[in-house]
Design an enzyme around this catalytic site. Structure first.
Site, PDB file in Angstrom:
ATOM      1  N   LYS A  22       0.839  -1.197   0.000  1.00  0.00           N
ATOM      2  CA  LYS A  22       0.000   0.000   0.000  1.00  0.00           C
ATOM      3  C   LYS A  22       0.878   1.253   0.000  1.00  0.00           C
ATOM      4  CE  LYS A  22      -3.841  -0.368   2.364  1.00  0.00           C
ATOM      5  NZ  LYS A  22      -4.411  -0.671   3.691  1.00  0.00           N
ATOM      6  N   ARG A  92      -3.174   3.231   8.487  1.00  0.00           N
ATOM      7  CA  ARG A  92      -3.486   2.098   7.624  1.00  0.00           C
ATOM      8  C   ARG A  92      -2.338   1.099   7.639  1.00  0.00           C
ATOM      9  NH1 ARG A  92      -4.785   4.843   1.929  1.00  0.00           N
ATOM     10  NH2 ARG A  92      -6.037   2.946   1.675  1.00  0.00           N
ATOM     11  N   GLY A 101      -7.962  -8.082   6.058  1.00  0.00           N
ATOM     12  CA  GLY A 101      -8.490  -8.389   7.376  1.00  0.00           C
ATOM     13  C   GLY A 101      -7.428  -8.490   8.460  1.00  0.00           C
ATOM     14  N   MET A 103      -5.436  -5.933   9.811  1.00  0.00           N
ATOM     15  CA  MET A 103      -5.802  -4.909  10.769  1.00  0.00           C
ATOM     16  C   MET A 103      -6.739  -3.919  10.126  1.00  0.00           C
ATOM     17  SD  MET A 103      -4.075  -1.996  12.985  1.00  0.00           S
ATOM     18  CE  MET A 103      -4.804  -0.876  11.841  1.00  0.00           C
ATOM     19  N   ARG A 336      -3.902  -1.260  -6.437  1.00  0.00           N
ATOM     20  CA  ARG A 336      -3.140  -2.507  -6.380  1.00  0.00           C
ATOM     21  C   ARG A 336      -3.581  -3.391  -7.539  1.00  0.00           C
ATOM     22  NH1 ARG A 336      -6.059  -4.457  -0.942  1.00  0.00           N
ATOM     23  NH2 ARG A 336      -8.163  -4.320  -1.744  1.00  0.00           N
ATOM     24  N   HIS A 452      -8.836 -42.120  -1.928  1.00  0.00           N
ATOM     25  CA  HIS A 452      -8.830 -42.813  -3.206  1.00  0.00           C
ATOM     26  C   HIS A 452      -9.821 -42.192  -4.184  1.00  0.00           C
ATOM     27  CE1 HIS A 452      -8.291 -46.123  -5.889  1.00  0.00           C
ATOM     28  NE2 HIS A 452      -9.599 -46.245  -5.985  1.00  0.00           N
ATOM     29  N   SER A 768      10.992 -43.364 -18.598  1.00  0.00           N
ATOM     30  CA  SER A 768       9.928 -42.516 -18.091  1.00  0.00           C
ATOM     31  C   SER A 768       9.998 -42.578 -16.571  1.00  0.00           C
ATOM     32  CB  SER A 768       8.570 -43.009 -18.587  1.00  0.00           C
ATOM     33  OG  SER A 768       7.552 -42.251 -17.993  1.00  0.00           O
ATOM     34  N   CYS A 836       6.095 -39.309 -15.887  1.00  0.00           N
ATOM     35  CA  CYS A 836       4.662 -39.522 -15.819  1.00  0.00           C
ATOM     36  C   CYS A 836       4.310 -39.611 -14.344  1.00  0.00           C
ATOM     37  CB  CYS A 836       4.245 -40.773 -16.575  1.00  0.00           C
ATOM     38  SG  CYS A 836       4.967 -42.286 -15.946  1.00  0.00           S
ATOM     39  N   TYR A 856       9.853 -34.449 -21.870  1.00  0.00           N
ATOM     40  CA  TYR A 856       8.415 -34.176 -21.772  1.00  0.00           C
ATOM     41  C   TYR A 856       7.890 -34.493 -20.378  1.00  0.00           C
ATOM     42  CZ  TYR A 856       7.648 -39.242 -22.109  1.00  0.00           C
ATOM     43  OH  TYR A 856       7.656 -40.579 -21.860  1.00  0.00           O
TER      44      TYR A 856
HETATM   45  P1  ADP Z   1      -7.950  -2.057   3.618  1.00  0.00           P
HETATM   46  O1  ADP Z   1      -6.556  -2.515   3.521  1.00  0.00           O
HETATM   47  O2  ADP Z   1      -8.817  -2.859   4.497  1.00  0.00           O
HETATM   48  O3  ADP Z   1      -8.545  -1.774   2.274  1.00  0.00           O
HETATM   49  P2  ADP Z   1      -7.444   0.777   3.849  1.00  0.00           P
HETATM   50  O4  ADP Z   1      -6.246   1.188   4.593  1.00  0.00           O
HETATM   51  O5  ADP Z   1      -7.354   0.788   2.375  1.00  0.00           O
HETATM   52  O6  ADP Z   1      -7.886  -0.644   4.379  1.00  0.00           O
HETATM   53  O7  ADP Z   1      -8.644   1.686   4.299  1.00  0.00           O
HETATM   54  C1  ADP Z   1      -9.971   1.371   4.015  1.00  0.00           C
HETATM   55  C2  ADP Z   1     -10.725   2.579   3.532  1.00  0.00           C
HETATM   56  O8  ADP Z   1     -10.624   3.645   4.437  1.00  0.00           O
HETATM   57  C3  ADP Z   1     -10.205   3.160   2.237  1.00  0.00           C
HETATM   58  O9  ADP Z   1     -10.709   2.489   1.135  1.00  0.00           O
HETATM   59  C4  ADP Z   1     -10.736   4.568   2.278  1.00  0.00           C
HETATM   60  O10 ADP Z   1     -12.047   4.611   1.787  1.00  0.00           O
HETATM   61  C5  ADP Z   1     -10.699   4.860   3.742  1.00  0.00           C
HETATM   62  N1  ADP Z   1      -9.526   5.706   4.020  1.00  0.00           N
HETATM   63  C6  ADP Z   1      -8.278   5.317   4.365  1.00  0.00           C
HETATM   64  N2  ADP Z   1      -7.464   6.364   4.495  1.00  0.00           N
HETATM   65  C7  ADP Z   1      -8.215   7.459   4.216  1.00  0.00           C
HETATM   66  C8  ADP Z   1      -7.940   8.845   4.176  1.00  0.00           C
HETATM   67  N3  ADP Z   1      -6.734   9.342   4.417  1.00  0.00           N
HETATM   68  N4  ADP Z   1      -8.953   9.671   3.859  1.00  0.00           N
HETATM   69  C9  ADP Z   1     -10.175   9.176   3.585  1.00  0.00           C
HETATM   70  N5  ADP Z   1     -10.503   7.897   3.617  1.00  0.00           N
HETATM   71  C10 ADP Z   1      -9.531   7.040   3.935  1.00  0.00           C
HETATM   72 MG    MG Z   2      -7.953  -0.631   0.936  1.00  0.00          MG
END
Ligand code: ADP
Ligand code: MG
Ligand code: MG
Length: 891
Positions: A22, A92, A101, A103, A336, A452, A768, A836, A856
């Site tokens: 990210k 983030r 999921g 954090m 991404r 099996h 083989s 094989c 092969y």
């Molecule tokens: P995940 O990895 O679960 O996608 P993110 O870190 O991308 O988590 O955050 C989830 C959401 O939070 C983002 O898609 C965005 O909508 C919102 N978000 C994160 N940072 C900001 C920010 N600086 N300003 C506004 N919204 C934010």
């Molecule tokens: Mg995100």
């Protein structure tokens, strides 16, 4: 001094290892001038330092964070905690590989009783300010203080109800103030301390929480599942907030630059007006399709579309993009590489080539061979809404509909009449194989994914569900129960082997096919690969399928499956039970034309491509009834004394079964050892092959037969069996007056064969490597016992990195293969060699085969496309490696 903190304009997409995925992409987007809210990234190295310091943030890191914060404040003209013009940030997490999921994100950090007033004044929107504040308390409490969101939700609902509101937008600024008070009470009750109002405390507590989340249970499980190393650590991104919840000129959304399910080149996404962050994914409100944004905010939409094009071009792949609109201004918050189905992966790769964004080699590397399984089986129409009866283990993918049958013989008989059958058994044994062959799919209530039934079904590309414990099967009543629902023999069910679901009745399906894009991609792959790809096929239908999927021949035709046919088993038993040479000859003479017919069918289907036929391999007792069952029958007959002849027959059968009983069948009287002791069996098979060659050639179809002697461990075995085949050939050719070209080779599947391959090569026209048995004999594991009893624990405890029957053990078994290749080619430089076994259809094993210089691989017909692609990837990857080496040598 170590650098632990990087401003967004200091990084780029190359620095994923350091900044996490990210962070690196936020930096890259900042670098190319996209509207990204400014911020900084605390590196993965800082995370590792945090753990080295006994879970504490060192002063060095703390100072660097404060420095970066200062920098951010300068750039935005706002200050964290400033009551007049407060800076708010998001925190983030971001690991090198995205771990959904791990954090949750904390938004609106920096809010407290003072800054909320500032926000209210600045925006002249107190309602927005208090709403943001209460969101922050709830998120921070949940993510950082570990208080369940439930308490907050419940409280909010109580307030709403008391006011008589049905949704949040009805709440006023005063109402939110009341909620904030209540929220703080909840925090006090659960943490025994007050909510941290100091923004810097909030910040560092959040950073710590992200670092800690690297080792929470979810994250550990996820890493294990996806083989992500534990030492990587996670980065933390601190980013100034933008607000999608400032009114109807604001919003937030997520979009894929192409359709991730079909691959269609069309923007695919959703957004919500007047909403923040997680609202879209959380599913509280139903979002709008991205296309309607064109009408609601035409300018923003235009800008977003352009940004999507730009990002796709820049990253040269389909992107998954998060965005927010604040008062009509677009911000990009994440990009991404988008996850996609196999179908989409292929279409996108091919179209990116057509659009001249990537080259063909890159396109080949873009599609994961493992994913292709999804495409090569019939499957349930995606638009159908499922209501499963119950669920078992998804043992072999694909979907099938048919009548429930509880017995293999019955399944076979009904299938002959053209019925579609789903075979349901508590478990399956080799005796049931004809039932599995005849059925569309198999369900068992016991046994795992390597049982099996599952192995056989996968080999045949048939759907299978195993270990469906909730099925209460009654074989006598011919029914199964799920709870109190009863399904009787003859009722129709549909199963999905990729999910393990069992459904009542028929549901709409889609046929498997190689789409045009897929054919094209495979054609490109064929142009790159050095390895040949053959198929393992035992009958004409499989051979046809193999050819259709692009196999260049048959690498393994197992003749024992032809013996298993219900009509033939009695003759095979006659042959085994024969007391005299004449009796045995008589039985073999009956079998010969049957085998011949099979071979003719396969030769014809393969249209001049090589066909490797292996002579009989399994121990003879596998063709006889089970000893225990027979004993019961004999005992019963002895008690009734009525049917003397039957009793005598059964007793004789039992004697033979006892006589053939083996202590360790895997290492017993099987393979070429059968041919050595009962040469007449191999002679019959060889003759059947030569007669078949003659007949097929007569029709003007070319035949390239390769006769293979199994389980050779000593050159003398091969010498003797080779002579036997040659003699049989001469005899038939004399009769038919034809002269045939053919090869005689051997399987290398016991260590001694690999170690003495120089001697064995003297008698062989080809090798083989039978990697299934070679793995068993190298490890000294019997596969069924190992997979059923200890292998799972070995893999879990990391005693073994992987199941060696699924993915070739390159260090051990691989070394024997390399030795076999080296010694074999010492004697005969151009000796043709292949693999094989199931490994021939697994990508890392295919890479090994390429590197080892084999000619092969051979795998089940349904895996042929996968193998073609994987072989091309292997060739491209080793070419790239050589280029790097050359480059380094020049430096
Ligand atoms: P995940 O990895 O679960 O996608 P993110 O870190 O991308 O988590 O955050 C989830 C959401 O939070 C983002 O898609 C965005 O909508 C919102 N978000 C994160 N940072 C900001 C920010 N600086 N300003 C506004 N919204 C934010
Ligand atoms: Mg995100
Ligand atoms: Mg074998």
């Amino acid at each position: 001094m170590n650098k632990f903190v990087y401003m967004f304009d200091e990084g780029n997409s190359e620095k994923k290892e350091l900044l996490g995925g990210k962070g690196a992409n936020l930096a890259e987007m900042t670098r190319i001038g996209l509207p990204v809210p400014y911020g900084f990234t605390i590196s993965t190295e800082a995370c590792n330092s945090y753990y080295q310091e006994g879970k504490s943030i060192s002063t060095e890191i703390e100072l660097q964070v404060l420095d970066a914060l200062h920098n951010l404040e300068e750039k935005t003209g706002k200050k964290l905690g400033d009551p007049i013009n407060p800076l708010l940030v998001s925190v983030r997490s971001g690991a090198v590989f995205s771990m959904p999921g791990m954090m949750d994100t904390v938004l609106n950090l920096g809010m407290n009783d003072e800054t909320v007033e500032g926000m209210a004044r600045l925006t002249t929107n107190p309602r927005f300010a208090y709403d943001s504040y209460r969101r922050f308390i709830q998120m921070f409490s949940n993510v950082v203080l570990n208080i369940d969101s439930f308490y907050f939700e419940q409280f909010l609902e109580e307030v709403r109800e008391e006011k008589g509101y049905s949704s949040d937008p009805e709440m006023t600024a005063e109402n939110w103030q009341e909620v904030i008070k209540g929220y703080k009470e909840i925090v006090k009750k659960h943490t025994k301390s007050i909510f941290p109002e100091n923004p810097k405390d909030q910040l560092f507590l959040s950073i710590k929480a992200v670092f800690d989340s690297w080792n929470n249970q979810r994250a550990i499980v996820y890493r294990r599942l996806h083989k992500i190393p534990d030492h990587l650590g996670t980065a933390v991104n601190i980013q100034s907030m933008v607000f999608g919840n400032m009114g109807n000129d604001s919003g937030t959304g997520v979009a894929f630059t192409r359709n991730p399910s079909t691959g269609e080149s069309k923007l695919y996404g959703e957004y919500l007006i007047n909403a923040q962050g997680e609202d879209v994914v959380a599913g509280i409100r139903t979002p709008n399709p991205i296309a309607t944004l064109r009408n609601e905010m035409p300018e923003v939409y235009q800008q977003f579309v352009e940004t999507c094009h730009l990002l796709e071009k820049h990253y040269q792949d389909m992107q998954d993009i998060e965005f927010t609109v604040e008062r009509g201004k677009l911000f990009i918050l994440q990009t991404r590489t988008g996850k996609r189905t196999a179908q989409a992966a292929i279409r996108i790769a091919v179209e990116l080539v057509e659009e001249q964004i990537i080259g063909k080699k890159e396109a080949i590397l873009r599609v994961d061979p493992d994913q292709l399984n999804q495409l090569l089986h019939r499957r349930i129409d995606d638009s159908y809404e499922r209501k499963p009866l119950t669920k078992g283990l998804p043992a072999s993918p694909g979907a099938a509909t048919g009548k429930v049958v509880f017995d293999a013989d019955e399944a076979e008989a009904l299938a002959k009449d053209g019925e579609r059958i789903i075979l349901v058994r508590p478990e399956t044994t080799p005796d049931d194989i004809h039932g599995i062959v005849a059925a569309q799919a198999t369900i068992t209530s016991r046994g795992g994914m390597t049982s099996h039934a599952a192995v056989v079904a996968r080999g045949m590309g048939k759907a299978c569900i195993c270990g469906c414990e909730s099925l209460d099967i009654d074989l006598k009543l011919k029914q199964f129960k799920v709870g109190d629902i009863i399904v009787n023999q003859g009722d129709i069910v549909t199963i999905d082997g990729s999910t393990g679901e069992i459904m009542f009745g028929e549901v709409p399906m889609i046929e498997p096919q190689l789409s045009d894009e897929f054919q094209l991609l495979l054609a490109w792959a064929d142009g790159e690969r050095k390895l040949g790809v053959r198929a393992n096929a035992d009958n004409p239908e499989d051979a046809k399928k193999a050819l259709e999927f692009g196999a260049g021949g048959i690498g393994l035709c197992r003749t024992e499956h032809m013996f298993m046919d219900a009509a033939r088993i009695p003759i095979v038993q006659e042959m085994i039970l024969a007391e005299t040479y004449e009796e045995r000859e008589a039985a073999l003479n009956k079998l010969l034309p049957m085998q011949q017919e099979d071979f003719e069918g396969i030769f014809e289907a393969m249209q001049g491509n090589p066909v490797t036929i292996r002579l009989l391999d399994p121990p003879l007792h596998e063709f006889l009834p089970d000893k225990e069952e027979l004993l019961v029958e004999v005992t019963k007959l002895q008690m009734t004394e009525s049917n003397f002849k039957e009793l005598k027959d059964k007793e004789q059968l039992l004697r033979k079964v006892r006589q053939l009983h083996e202590f360790n069948p895997m290492l017993g009287h099987r393979g070429c050892r059968l041919g050595m002791i009962h040469p007449e069996i191999y002679v019959m098979q060889a003759k059947a092959i030569f007669y078949a060659i003659a007949n097929v050639k007569e029709k003007g179809i070319d035949v390239k037969p390769e006769i293979m002697i199994p389980l050779v461990g000593h050159v003398n075995e091969l010498k003797e069996m080779r002579q036997l085949v040659i003699n049989a050939g001469l005899q038939v050719m004399e009769e038919t007056g034809q002269e045939d070209d053919y090869l005689i080779g051997t399987m290398i599947e016991v260590p001694r064969a690999a170690l003495t391959a120089d001697q064995i090569a003297g008698e062989a026209d080809f090798f083989s490597f039978g990697t299934n048995d070679l793995t068993q004999t190298t490890f000294g594991y019997s596969r069924d016992d190992a997979e059923g009893k200890f292998l799972q624990a070995y893999i879990q405890n990391k005693v073994l990195p992987e199941n060696p029957f699924a993915s070739l053990d390159q260090e051990g078994v691989g070394k024997l293969i390399e030795t076999g290749i080296k010694l074999g080619r010492q004697t005969k430089p151009g000796l043709k060699m292949g693999v094989c076994g199931e490994h021939g259809g697994e990508k890392s094993s295919i890479q090994f085969c390429h590197d080892a210089g084999l000619d092969y691989v051979s795998c089940s017909p349904y895996r042929v496309p996968l193998a073609r692609l994987a072989a091309a990837q292997a060739a491209i990857k080793s070419e790239q490696k050589q280029d790097v080496n050359k480059f380094q040598a020049q430096m």
